[in-house]
Design a protein around this motif. Structure first.
Motif, PDB file in Angstrom:
ATOM      1  N   GLY A 118      -3.026   3.217   1.547  1.00 34.70           N
ATOM      2  CA  GLY A 118      -3.146   1.861   1.493  1.00 34.70           C
ATOM      3  C   GLY A 118      -4.038   1.274   0.792  1.00 34.70           C
ATOM      4  N   LYS A 119      -5.394   2.017   1.196  1.00 32.83           N
ATOM      5  CA  LYS A 119      -6.378   1.403   0.450  1.00 32.83           C
ATOM      6  C   LYS A 119      -6.529   1.636  -1.095  1.00 32.83           C
ATOM      7  CE  LYS A 119     -11.603   1.910   0.645  1.00 32.83           C
ATOM      8  NZ  LYS A 119     -12.730   2.676   1.283  1.00 32.83           N
ATOM      9  N   GLU A 120      -5.998   2.960  -1.551  1.00 32.38           N
ATOM     10  CA  GLU A 120      -5.964   3.222  -2.799  1.00 32.38           C
ATOM     11  C   GLU A 120      -4.827   2.405  -3.480  1.00 32.38           C
ATOM     12  OE1 GLU A 120      -6.861   7.966  -2.339  1.00 32.38           O
ATOM     13  OE2 GLU A 120      -4.799   7.252  -2.463  1.00 32.38           O
ATOM     14  N   ASN A 121      -3.981   1.832  -2.937  1.00 35.61           N
ATOM     15  CA  ASN A 121      -2.847   1.149  -3.664  1.00 35.61           C
ATOM     16  C   ASN A 121      -3.264  -0.551  -3.426  1.00 35.61           C
ATOM     17  OD1 ASN A 121      -1.028   3.132  -5.140  1.00 35.61           O
ATOM     18  ND2 ASN A 121      -1.482   3.947  -3.304  1.00 35.61           N
ATOM     19  N   ASN A 122      -3.921  -0.872  -2.739  1.00 37.63           N
ATOM     20  CA  ASN A 122      -4.269  -2.038  -2.139  1.00 37.63           C
ATOM     21  C   ASN A 122      -2.990  -3.023  -1.468  1.00 37.63           C
ATOM     22  OD1 ASN A 122      -6.379  -3.669  -2.789  1.00 37.63           O
ATOM     23  ND2 ASN A 122      -5.906  -4.250  -5.011  1.00 37.63           N
ATOM     24  N   LEU A 123      -2.604  -2.141  -0.392  1.00 40.45           N
ATOM     25  CA  LEU A 123      -1.417  -2.492   0.468  1.00 40.45           C
ATOM     26  C   LEU A 123      -1.795  -3.089   1.753  1.00 40.45           C
ATOM     27  CD1 LEU A 123       0.742   0.716  -0.311  1.00 40.45           C
ATOM     28  CD2 LEU A 123       0.994  -1.699  -1.359  1.00 40.45           C
ATOM     29  N   ASP A 124      -1.072  -3.929   2.283  1.00 39.88           N
ATOM     30  CA  ASP A 124      -1.264  -4.301   3.584  1.00 39.88           C
ATOM     31  C   ASP A 124      -0.665  -3.358   4.886  1.00 39.88           C
ATOM     32  OD1 ASP A 124      -1.564  -5.707   5.836  1.00 39.88           O
ATOM     33  OD2 ASP A 124      -0.125  -7.535   5.165  1.00 39.88           O
ATOM     34  N   PHE A 125      -1.508  -2.874   5.699  1.00 34.37           N
ATOM     35  CA  PHE A 125      -1.076  -1.916   6.480  1.00 34.37           C
ATOM     36  C   PHE A 125       0.082  -2.495   7.632  1.00 34.37           C
ATOM     37  CE2 PHE A 125      -1.500   1.214   9.990  1.00 34.37           C
ATOM     38  CZ  PHE A 125      -1.132   2.297   9.555  1.00 34.37           C
ATOM     39  N   ALA A 126      -0.091  -3.778   7.796  1.00 28.52           N
ATOM     40  CA  ALA A 126       0.941  -4.175   8.758  1.00 28.52           C
ATOM     41  C   ALA A 126       2.347  -4.140   8.084  1.00 28.52           C
ATOM     42  CB  ALA A 126       0.702  -5.758   8.456  1.00 28.52           C
ATOM     43  N   GLU A 127       2.501  -4.000   6.798  1.00 27.42           N
ATOM     44  CA  GLU A 127       3.742  -3.698   6.132  1.00 27.42           C
ATOM     45  C   GLU A 127       4.414  -2.121   6.468  1.00 27.42           C
ATOM     46  OE1 GLU A 127       6.016  -5.984   4.747  1.00 27.42           O
ATOM     47  OE2 GLU A 127       4.653  -7.155   5.232  1.00 27.42           O
ATOM     48  N   ALA A 128       3.164  -1.309   6.592  1.00 25.27           N
ATOM     49  CA  ALA A 128       3.519   0.211   6.859  1.00 25.27           C
ATOM     50  C   ALA A 128       3.885   0.279   8.180  1.00 25.27           C
ATOM     51  CB  ALA A 128       2.547   0.963   6.657  1.00 25.27           C
ATOM     52  N   GLU A 129       3.707  -0.774   9.093  1.00 24.95           N
ATOM     53  CA  GLU A 129       3.828  -0.581  10.653  1.00 24.95           C
ATOM     54  C   GLU A 129       5.307  -0.676  10.847  1.00 24.95           C
ATOM     55  OE1 GLU A 129       1.654  -0.025  13.061  1.00 24.95           O
ATOM     56  OE2 GLU A 129      -0.179  -0.873  12.675  1.00 24.95           O
ATOM     57  N   LYS A 130       5.877  -1.865  10.148  1.00 24.55           N
ATOM     58  CA  LYS A 130       7.248  -2.119  10.197  1.00 24.55           C
ATOM     59  C   LYS A 130       8.388  -0.713   9.840  1.00 24.55           C
ATOM     60  CE  LYS A 130       6.423  -6.801   8.633  1.00 24.55           C
ATOM     61  NZ  LYS A 130       6.721  -7.731   7.699  1.00 24.55           N
ATOM     62  N   ILE A 131       7.669  -0.091   8.799  1.00 29.09           N
ATOM     63  CA  ILE A 131       8.496   1.213   8.254  1.00 29.09           C
ATOM     64  C   ILE A 131       8.337   2.173   9.059  1.00 29.09           C
ATOM     65  CG2 ILE A 131       8.801   2.765   6.380  1.00 29.09           C
ATOM     66  CD1 ILE A 131       7.624   0.491   4.546  1.00 29.09           C
ATOM     67  N   ILE A 132       7.065   2.456   9.790  1.00 25.69           N
ATOM     68  CA  ILE A 132       6.635   3.544  10.850  1.00 25.69           C
ATOM     69  C   ILE A 132       7.668   3.308  11.825  1.00 25.69           C
ATOM     70  CG2 ILE A 132       4.997   4.363  12.334  1.00 25.69           C
ATOM     71  CD1 ILE A 132       2.908   3.569  10.207  1.00 25.69           C
ATOM     72  N   ASN A 133       7.748   2.223  12.356  1.00 21.23           N
ATOM     73  CA  ASN A 133       8.684   1.843  13.646  1.00 21.23           C
ATOM     74  C   ASN A 133      10.187   2.102  13.262  1.00 21.23           C
ATOM     75  OD1 ASN A 133       6.472   0.772  15.116  1.00 21.23           O
ATOM     76  ND2 ASN A 133       6.579  -1.198  14.557  1.00 21.23           N
ATOM     77  N   LYS A 155       9.167  12.189   6.429  1.00 25.68           N
ATOM     78  CA  LYS A 155       8.874  10.861   6.634  1.00 25.68           C
ATOM     79  C   LYS A 155       7.779  10.220   6.179  1.00 25.68           C
ATOM     80  CE  LYS A 155      11.785  10.778  10.945  1.00 25.68           C
ATOM     81  NZ  LYS A 155      12.026  10.307  12.372  1.00 25.68           N
ATOM     82  N   LEU A 156       6.701  10.913   6.383  1.00 22.27           N
ATOM     83  CA  LEU A 156       5.445  10.658   5.647  1.00 22.27           C
ATOM     84  C   LEU A 156       5.757  10.229   4.213  1.00 22.27           C
ATOM     85  CD1 LEU A 156       2.326   9.707   6.055  1.00 22.27           C
ATOM     86  CD2 LEU A 156       1.855  12.258   5.889  1.00 22.27           C
ATOM     87  N   GLN A 157       5.997  11.057   3.374  1.00 28.26           N
ATOM     88  CA  GLN A 157       6.538  10.853   2.224  1.00 28.26           C
ATOM     89  C   GLN A 157       7.083   9.275   2.018  1.00 28.26           C
ATOM     90  OE1 GLN A 157       8.300  14.803   1.449  1.00 28.26           O
ATOM     91  NE2 GLN A 157       7.130  14.608  -0.736  1.00 28.26           N
ATOM     92  N   LEU A 158       8.187   9.390   2.825  1.00 29.08           N
ATOM     93  CA  LEU A 158       9.034   8.384   2.632  1.00 29.08           C
ATOM     94  C   LEU A 158       8.378   7.073   2.859  1.00 29.08           C
ATOM     95  CD1 LEU A 158      12.172  10.032   3.797  1.00 29.08           C
ATOM     96  CD2 LEU A 158      11.763   9.355   1.591  1.00 29.08           C
ATOM     97  N   ILE A 159       7.639   6.763   4.043  1.00 26.25           N
ATOM     98  CA  ILE A 159       6.849   5.985   4.374  1.00 26.25           C
ATOM     99  C   ILE A 159       6.131   5.183   3.291  1.00 26.25           C
ATOM    100  CG2 ILE A 159       5.053   4.910   6.018  1.00 26.25           C
ATOM    101  CD1 ILE A 159       6.278   6.799   8.177  1.00 26.25           C
ATOM    102  N   LYS A 160       5.249   6.315   2.711  1.00 24.26           N
ATOM    103  CA  LYS A 160       4.370   5.819   1.438  1.00 24.26           C
ATOM    104  C   LYS A 160       5.248   4.948   0.304  1.00 24.26           C
ATOM    105  CE  LYS A 160       0.693   9.212   2.487  1.00 24.26           C
ATOM    106  NZ  LYS A 160       0.050  10.654   1.796  1.00 24.26           N
ATOM    107  N   ALA A 161       6.521   5.805   0.017  1.00 21.93           N
ATOM    108  CA  ALA A 161       7.282   5.216  -0.995  1.00 21.93           C
ATOM    109  C   ALA A 161       7.863   3.911  -0.730  1.00 21.93           C
ATOM    110  CB  ALA A 161       8.189   6.329  -1.381  1.00 21.93           C
TER     111      ALA A 161
END
Length: 490
Positions: A118-133, A155-161
């Motif tokens: 997320g840091k490398e790609n300037n992403l909001d971790f809150a958006e990742a939380e939704k996908i993780i869930n 799944k980890l690959q897919l979450i990032k994508a």
């Protein structure tokens, strides 16, 4: 009319003397979301890597990003294969290392890896939380990367994508290792990002696809052919089994009527309990299906059976009639077992030739370079021929497509006519014809009385020989039953 997202003209690719792509032409327009299909080795992965800029090939290719899009002007290719590194940036691990607690600390946790991404790609971790869930991945957040099973890595690959949402997303074998519920959740998430403006290409042989897939392509003989429906891609060609080698026609030389006996088995990593009070017995000649959602404990259970897990000594576990810790070595156990798993494939030495790889199964090493006596060499030749690998027997594993690599490792698995055959998702990377052929082979092999533990999520892609089923759920045994008709809950 707007420019196509991808425009390819006269693309060519050769591996040694083999023509993979020949004057290939393909246009991908905005709003077109493709399923790319083709037999193993047809060049699908190579084409995807070329589009993503990860591989060069002669020909013209243009990627036209939308300057008005809110999504990154990027083609992201999600490989069917996952390679992680330790905290020092090293990617080399040995197979048993994933069960060794001292080594586990050398890799990042899932959450740390995601935050770094997320840091490398300037992403909001809150958006990742939704996908993780949505993908049911919350329980893995504090898990070390080296502890993850193949489905959890996928799944980890897919979450990032899904979190990055590039303008063009290419996913190679998106459903590999995923359970039924996870596949359904993934399709919903893919439909959502397509509705948000992402173009999608899926490379797979599956039939349960996102609703957003609206174009279908077959890669065959180096060229792309568009077809009108998924059904046109699923023409079936029956492959005839060759004559089974004589050494596989006889029953394995069993040392005990009891193959596996687990009594109140518990496995923990720190405060995380992975297996809880497992009681399970496998007797000679039985053919078991092992199922469970991603993270249910299947890989850990199998690591106890094949001798790789050090916590076996702290539990009451009997293999081939002997309690673990009673004096037998790990190699005494492995000599009786034939094993294939995605994790073993990750760590395998792919610099060996096909013939050497098959031969290495005789001695349970990862690539045999020694001369064999005539009788053993003939055994290898017979099996290589049985699997239809004779014409590539001198090629190195690393030069083969993933599906062919898996077939070679499957041949390696049965070279000993083992007492116990463990097939953990054996058809990952195989196309539909190869999957059907291999499962027919398993049925034939088990007719000699071989004991089988088979891990598979797809009810439609299982061998007919299976007779019993164990289902894990969050580390517990949920069901042990005879197989007739069961719900698709794995």
């Amino acid at each position: 009319m707007s420019e196509p997202v991808v425009y390819i003209q006269n693309l060519n690719l050769k591996y040694k003397s083999k023509i993979v792509l020949k004057d290939l032409n393909w246009s991908i327009n905005r709003g077109d979301n493709w399923l790319l299909n083709g037999i193993s080795g047809s060049g699908k992965t190579s084409l995807a890597k070329i589009i993503a800029g990860l591989q060069n090939a002669p020909g013209d290719i243009a990627i036209n990003f939308d300057s008005n899009s809110k999504h990154p002007a990027q083609v992201l290719y999600v490989e069917s294969w996952y390679q992680f590194k330790n905290v020092e940036g090293v990617a080399n691990f040995y197979y048993q290392q994933r069960y060794t607690s001292l080594q586990v600390k050398e890799t990042l946790t899932v959450e740390a890896d995601l935050k770094l991404f997320g840091k490398e790609n300037n992403l909001d971790f809150a958006e990742a939380e939704k996908i993780i869930n949505a993908l049911g991945y919350s329980a893995q957040r504090n898990t070390q990367l080296i502890e993850l099973s193949s489905g959890e890595h996928k799944k980890l690959q897919l979450i990032k994508a899904l979190w990055l949402k590039p303008q063009l997303l290419i996913i190679d074998q998106p459903y590999t290792g995923l359970d039924v519920n996870s596949r359904k959740s993934l399709n919903q998430l893919l439909d959502e990002i397509v509705a948000d403006g992402v173009n999608l290409i899926l490379i797979c042989n599956d039939s349960e696809l996102p609703a957003a897939i609206n174009r279908f392509a077959l890669l065959e003989n180096g060229k792309i052919t568009e077809v009108s429906s998924l059904q046109e891609l699923q023409s079936e060609t029956n492959q005839t089994l060759r004559e089974m080698p004589d050494f596989l026609k006889v029953s394995p030389d069993y040392s005990s009527d009891s193959i596996v006996n687990m009594v109140n088995i518990n496995i923990s990593y720190g405060e995380k309990q992975v297996l809880k009070n497992i009681n399970w017995e496998v007797n000679k000649g039985e053919r078991w299906l092992l199922q469970g959602h991603n993270g249910s404990g299947k890989s850990t259970l199998l690591s106890l059976v094949n001798g790789d897990h050090p916590q076996a000594y702290a539990n009451e576990l009997y293999l081939f009639g002997n309690r673990r810790g009673s004096g037998e070595s790990i190699w005494d156990i492995k000599q009786r077992i034939g094993l294939i798993s995605p994790e073993l494939h990750w760590y395998f030495d792919t610099s060996s030739t096909v013939w050497q790889t098959v031969a290495s199964g005789l001695y349970d090493n990862f690539g045999l370079k020694l001369e064999l006596p005539y009788s053993k060499a003939k055994q290898v030749d017979d099996l290589v021929n049985y699997f239809g690998l004779t014409d590539i027997k001198n090629e190195t594993l690393s030069t083969l497509p993933l599906g062919k690599q898996r077939l070679v490792l499957l041949a390696r698995t049965i070279i000993k006519n083992p007492e116990l055959l463990i097939l953990d998702e054996p058809c990952q990377g195989l196309d539909q014809q190869q999957t059907k052929y291999f499962n027919q082979l398993v049925d034939e092999l088990c007719s000699n009385g071989m004991t089988l533990i088979y891990v598979g999520h797809y009810e439609s892609a299982l061998p007919n020989t299976l007779e019993k089923r164990i289902l894990l759920d969050k580390g517990h045994v949920k069901i042990i039953e005879d197989i007739n008709i069961f719900a698709e809950d794995a």
